[in-house]
Design a protein around this motif. Structure first.
Motif, PDB file in Angstrom:
ATOM      1  N   ALA A  73       0.812  -1.242   0.226  1.00  0.00           N
ATOM      2  CA  ALA A  73      -0.092  -0.068   0.106  1.00  0.00           C
ATOM      3  C   ALA A  73       0.826   0.934  -0.048  1.00  0.00           C
ATOM      4  N   PRO A  74       0.270   2.461  -0.401  1.00  0.00           N
ATOM      5  CA  PRO A  74       1.331   3.658  -0.078  1.00  0.00           C
ATOM      6  C   PRO A  74       1.538   3.911   1.176  1.00  0.00           C
ATOM      7  N   ALA A  75       2.781   4.283   1.344  1.00  0.00           N
ATOM      8  CA  ALA A  75       3.467   4.500   2.836  1.00  0.00           C
ATOM      9  C   ALA A  75       2.903   5.840   3.111  1.00  0.00           C
ATOM     10  N   GLU A  76       2.158   5.991   4.272  1.00  0.00           N
ATOM     11  CA  GLU A  76       1.735   7.079   5.207  1.00  0.00           C
ATOM     12  C   GLU A  76       2.876   7.352   6.248  1.00  0.00           C
ATOM     13  N   ALA A  77       3.686   6.614   6.551  1.00  0.00           N
ATOM     14  CA  ALA A  77       4.635   6.713   7.805  1.00  0.00           C
ATOM     15  C   ALA A  77       5.769   5.980   7.376  1.00  0.00           C
ATOM     16  N   PHE A  78       6.935   6.710   7.514  1.00  0.00           N
ATOM     17  CA  PHE A  78       8.381   5.873   7.632  1.00  0.00           C
ATOM     18  C   PHE A  78       9.356   6.047   8.555  1.00  0.00           C
ATOM     19  N   GLY A  79      10.589   5.163   8.341  1.00  0.00           N
ATOM     20  CA  GLY A  79      11.668   5.371   9.223  1.00  0.00           C
ATOM     21  C   GLY A  79      12.730   4.629   8.945  1.00  0.00           C
ATOM     22  N   LYS A  80      14.111   4.664   9.468  1.00  0.00           N
ATOM     23  CA  LYS A  80      15.130   4.079   9.230  1.00  0.00           C
ATOM     24  C   LYS A  80      16.041   3.630  10.402  1.00  0.00           C
ATOM     25  N   ALA A  81      16.706   2.730  10.273  1.00  0.00           N
ATOM     26  CA  ALA A  81      17.786   2.266  11.459  1.00  0.00           C
ATOM     27  C   ALA A  81      18.968   1.787  10.861  1.00  0.00           C
ATOM     28  N   ALA A  82      19.876   1.925  11.841  1.00  0.00           N
ATOM     29  CA  ALA A  82      21.274   1.233  11.431  1.00  0.00           C
ATOM     30  C   ALA A  82      21.688   0.719  12.820  1.00  0.00           C
ATOM     31  N   ILE A  83      21.972  -0.387  12.836  1.00  0.00           N
ATOM     32  CA  ILE A  83      22.361  -1.054  14.081  1.00  0.00           C
ATOM     33  C   ILE A  83      23.744  -1.619  13.713  1.00  0.00           C
ATOM     34  N   VAL A  84      24.680  -1.427  14.574  1.00  0.00           N
ATOM     35  CA  VAL A  84      26.092  -1.864  14.294  1.00  0.00           C
ATOM     36  C   VAL A  84      26.536  -2.903  15.390  1.00  0.00           C
ATOM     37  N   GLY A  85      27.141  -3.803  14.726  1.00  0.00           N
ATOM     38  CA  GLY A  85      27.823  -4.738  15.316  1.00  0.00           C
ATOM     39  C   GLY A  85      28.973  -4.495  16.574  1.00  0.00           C
ATOM     40  N   VAL A  86      29.132  -5.000  17.497  1.00  0.00           N
ATOM     41  CA  VAL A  86      30.029  -4.759  18.650  1.00  0.00           C
ATOM     42  C   VAL A  86      31.427  -4.324  18.029  1.00  0.00           C
ATOM     43  N   ASN A  87      32.064  -4.405  17.216  1.00  0.00           N
ATOM     44  CA  ASN A  87      33.241  -4.146  16.709  1.00  0.00           C
ATOM     45  C   ASN A  87      33.191  -2.918  15.772  1.00  0.00           C
TER      46      ASN A  87
END
Length: 185
Positions: A73-87
């Motif tokens: 469906a068309p997006a009405e809300a959005f977001g993003k993420a960056a999860i970094v490994g421990v090194n």
């Protein structure tokens, strides 16, 4: 483009909230790429620009159409993420997702004009993270302020990143908060 170990797609539909039916069902989707950290094993890298430019746009181009396809469906809300490994460093993930070459793919695909809200976090495989979502054209629309909880059991490895995009086809199910008034902005 950087090495991709896996791509994970999650779609959630809420059919009932607060004891009441949600019709149509509230739909959210996330697509996450588990990638090799492009700066892994290099120690402190002062200038991240070459790695950002070499990978950021390609990741945005890969993920944006996939999350919208999963949403259906068309997006009405959005977001993003960056999860970094421990090194890795938080800056490694931040550099990739806070790059217009990354985010503009999603903005164009979603006909969006606002900034993408984001989460950046470092942690071990299986870490839980919440992707914040905001309305695609007006971040003051409170009904669309929500988050999507994500966990990938085997990611990120110490030298990996999770780069993710999320979208919702609507605001929160059963939302009923009043709109912002000018004195609340």
């Amino acid at each position: 483009m950087v090495e991709i170990r896996k791509i994970v797609t999650v779609v959630e539909e809420t059919h009932s909230e607060g004891g009441r039916r949600v019709d149509p069902a509230a739909r959210v989707a996330v697509v996450a790429a588990v990638i090799q950290n492009p700066w892994a094993g290099q120690g402190f890298v002062q200038d991240l620009t070459p790695g950002i430019e070499a990978n950021g746009s390609d990741l945005g181009a890969l993920l944006a159409p996939r999350v919208l396809e999963a949403l259906g469906a068309p997006a009405e809300a959005f977001g993003k993420a960056a999860i970094v490994g421990v090194n890795g460093e938080i800056e490694h993930g931040s550099g990739l997702i806070h790059f217009l070459g990354f985010g503009n793919h999603f903005r164009r695909a979603a006909n969006a004009t606002t900034l993408l809200p984001a989460v950046e976090k470092r942690g071990p495989a299986g870490i839980v993270f919440d992707i914040p979502l905001k309305h695609v054209t007006d971040a003051t629309i409170r009904s669309h302020h929500q988050s999507l909880e994500v966990r990938i059991a085997d990611a990120p490895h110490p030298d990996e990143l999770i780069i993710a995009l999320a979208a919702a086809a609507q605001g929160r199910p059963q939302q009923r908060l009043a709109a912002f008034s000018p004195d609340q902005l």
